[in-house]
Design a protein around this motif. Sequence first.
Motif: not given
Length: 166
Positions: A79-94
């Motif tokens: 069976x698959x092993x699955x990690x689900x994550x939610x969040x907000x993307x912060x963008x950092x131009x470098x």
Amino acid sequence: MQPSAITEVLNRPLSQELLARDVTRLAYVARDGTPRAIPIGFLWNGSEIVMCTVKNAPKLPALRHNPAVALTIDTEVHPPKILLIRGRAELDVVEGIPDEYLQMNGTYAMTPEQRVEWEAEVRSLYDGMVRIVVTPTWAKLIDFETTLPSAVEELARRRDERKRGA
């Protein structure tokens, strides 16, 4: 989800194993309102998922407009092993190439000579990148042994209640 519960999920040995993988699937809503799920390299730094992309990537305007994202990191076995994550993307131009980009690509099998060539090519191609940083606000580990998808967990709970009542 409380930060302590997120930390507990992410600190599990299986979660740590999944967080050491090379690719996640990033889900977001495109500017036209349609869903997108794309594979992207990532690095877990102990508190954040860091992904890097080119400065003209189509996903960036969408993430600026709606930074809510979901990530899936999983295995290809049954069976698959699955990690689900939610969040907000912060963008950092470098300027230049972010260290995380070079680190996240370090697990592919390259000879030292190939690595030098690859890094020189990357540095010649990109004058800068965008770091997409996601701090988890929700996490769930599914291993199909001790944890199941929530809908299946609900069915199992109802079944167990029926058995107790019978």
